[in-house]
Design a protein around this motif. Structure first.
Motif, PDB file in Angstrom:
ATOM      1  N   PRO A 119       0.804  -1.224   0.000  1.00  0.00           N
ATOM      2  CA  PRO A 119       0.000   0.000   0.000  1.00  0.00           C
ATOM      3  C   PRO A 119       0.837   1.274   0.000  1.00  0.00           C
ATOM      4  O   PRO A 119       0.353   2.345  -0.371  1.00  0.00           O
ATOM      5  N   LEU A 120       2.088   1.162   0.435  1.00  0.00           N
ATOM      6  CA  LEU A 120       2.957   2.346   0.460  1.00  0.00           C
ATOM      7  C   LEU A 120       4.405   1.863   0.406  1.00  0.00           C
ATOM      8  O   LEU A 120       4.962   1.441   1.419  1.00  0.00           O
ATOM      9  N   ASP A 121       4.949   1.867  -0.774  1.00  0.00           N
ATOM     10  CA  ASP A 121       6.345   1.460  -0.946  1.00  0.00           C
ATOM     11  C   ASP A 121       7.203   2.713  -0.786  1.00  0.00           C
ATOM     12  O   ASP A 121       6.876   3.765  -1.356  1.00  0.00           O
ATOM     13  N   GLY A 122       8.275   2.580   0.006  1.00  0.00           N
ATOM     14  CA  GLY A 122       9.097   3.755   0.298  1.00  0.00           C
ATOM     15  C   GLY A 122       8.621   4.431   1.577  1.00  0.00           C
ATOM     16  O   GLY A 122       8.553   5.659   1.646  1.00  0.00           O
ATOM     17  N   THR A 123       8.285   3.612   2.582  1.00  0.00           N
ATOM     18  CA  THR A 123       7.772   4.187   3.839  1.00  0.00           C
ATOM     19  C   THR A 123       8.816   5.100   4.490  1.00  0.00           C
ATOM     20  O   THR A 123       8.460   6.150   5.039  1.00  0.00           O
ATOM     21  N   ASP A 282       6.771  -5.991  -2.940  1.00  0.00           N
ATOM     22  CA  ASP A 282       7.601  -4.910  -3.502  1.00  0.00           C
ATOM     23  C   ASP A 282       7.865  -5.138  -4.984  1.00  0.00           C
ATOM     24  O   ASP A 282       8.050  -4.182  -5.736  1.00  0.00           O
ATOM     25  N   THR A 283       7.948  -6.411  -5.390  1.00  0.00           N
ATOM     26  CA  THR A 283       8.423  -6.686  -6.748  1.00  0.00           C
ATOM     27  C   THR A 283       7.358  -7.192  -7.718  1.00  0.00           C
ATOM     28  O   THR A 283       7.555  -7.091  -8.929  1.00  0.00           O
ATOM     29  N   CYS A 284       6.221  -7.746  -7.221  1.00  0.00           N
ATOM     30  CA  CYS A 284       5.269  -8.364  -8.147  1.00  0.00           C
ATOM     31  C   CYS A 284       4.748  -7.370  -9.195  1.00  0.00           C
ATOM     32  O   CYS A 284       4.861  -7.607 -10.413  1.00  0.00           O
TER      33      CYS A 284
END
Ligand SMILES: Nc1ncnc2c1ncn2[C@@H]1O[C@H](COP(=O)(O)O)[C@@H](OP(=O)(O)O)[C@H]1O
Ligand SMILES: [Mg+2]
Length: 346
Positions: A119-123, A282-284
């Motif tokens: 839901p939020l990559d790069g927290t 993260d990668t899918c």
């Protein structure tokens, strides 16, 4: 929504609309200024934005596609409270609905699909970005002192950038069939553009295997080798892998989604992360879009990750992605055997 489109196309179109809404939630939490940071583990944090955006995505997709298996990064995004009705999205992106579904995906059923949600990559970049939105230096100083994991070095680098690192933040949705990522969404809530003379915040990038990609302007890779990598989770193994690549430049940015965006937009040609911290969510989505655009994402040995529901979450053997096969082969050939063994034994 057009019910005549094949399931994968409808699900991707719904995911684009849901990711837009989740991106607005991410911005709204930031504007309110109460991030509600919780420490999940070492260098691993969760905020109110992660929890709320995940609730919005899972509730919206599972209401429309009840037999899907959806796996989100946040284990416990508070299932007690009701999901606000304006978080329940039923729209679907009209451009995506018109895509030609590849023959191999025409017969796919809900039960065959696993959806991976970050839901939020790069927290880390999100929480640090919050500091920069505090215009008042006193407020900013207070927030710095209360921040659980920001070092003075990071704080100074933040002061030098005019918008923090909020551009690195993304919402990721990956759609896997038979363990393989076939479609994905990267939504960038803080991307700035001008549309019809109006300032616009946020954009959504998507891709479907054998059908195409959209939401961004693709560009040729840079002439020299530019590598993108982590800015907040480095360690000696990560640095060793970077050193052997003989790159002309190394970009250190946040989030797996943003790094893949840099590949798609010609800012970098290879993404190297020789460490186990990244997970399947993260990668899918990024892998699906990158491969639909002609690129490749694997572990640092060159094996594809599998995205079945029972697969372990961590991408134990790191991440190595490139804009094309040749650059991917080059990068794999540079990784020394000791490094592969060190990672396998971790
Ligand atoms: N050592 C580590 N511990 C926890 N998470 C890690 C990690 N290394 C990478 N990750 C996760 O992988 C994603 C990309 O990392 P990076 O920005 O360092 O390249 C981030 O996802 P989240 O921000 O969604 O947690 C990050 O948390
Ligand atoms: Mg992530």
């Amino acid at each position: 929504m057009s019910n005549s489109a094949p399931l994968i196309v409808r699900l991707l179109a719904s995911s684009v609309s849901v990711a837009n809404r989740a991106g607005k939630i991410v911005r709204d939490v930031m504007s309110k200024g109460e991030l509600g940071i919780v420490e999940k583990g070492k260098d691993d944090y969760q905020t109110e934005a992660d929890r709320s955006a995940q609730k919005c995505i899972i509730a919206s997709l599972s209401a429309q596609y009840p037999k899907l298996c959806i796996i989100g990064e946040e284990d416990n995004p508070d299932n007690e409270t009701e999901v606000p009705s304006d978080w329940l999205i039923v729209d679907a992106d009209k451009e995506v609905l018109l895509l030609n579904c590849p023959d191999s995906l025409l017969g796919v059923k809900e039960e065959d699909i696993v959806v991976w949600v970050d839901p939020l990559d790069g927290t880390a970049e999100y929480t640090q970005g919050a500091l920069m939105l505090k215009r008042n230096p006193w407020e900013r100083g207070k927030m710095y002192l209360m921040h659980p994991f920001i070092s003075m070095k990071w704080y100074l680098s933040l002061l030098q950038s005019n918008y923090g690192f909020l551009e690195h933040v993304t919402v990721l949705i990956g759609i896997a069939v038979n363990e393989k990522p076939v479609a994905g969404v990267i939504h960038q809530p803080y991307y700035k553009s001008i549309v019809d003379g109006e300032k616009k915040l946020g954009r959504t990038i998507w891709g479907l295997q054998e059908a195409g990609v959209g939401g961004f302007s693709s560009a040729a890779p840079p002439d020299s080798l530019i590598i993108t990598t982590t800015r907040s989770h480095s360690n000696p193994l990560v640095e060793k892998a970077l050193q052997v690549m003989e790159a002309s430049q190394i970009l250190r940015v946040g989030g797996a989604g943003y790094k893949v965006l840099q590949l798609l937009e010609g800012q970098a040609s290879v993404y190297v992360f020789a460490s186990p911290g990244c997970k399947k969510w993260d990668t899918c989505g990024p892998e699906a879009i990158l491969s639909a655009a002609g690129g490749k994402l694997t572990d640092i040995v060159g094996n594809f990750y599998k995205y079945g529901a029972s697969e372990s979450r961590p991408n134990k053997m790191g991440v190595l992605a490139a804009v094309n096969d040749d650059l991917h082969k080059y990068a794999i050939s540079k990784i020394p055997q000791e490094l592969k063994e060190a990672l396998a034994n971790k």
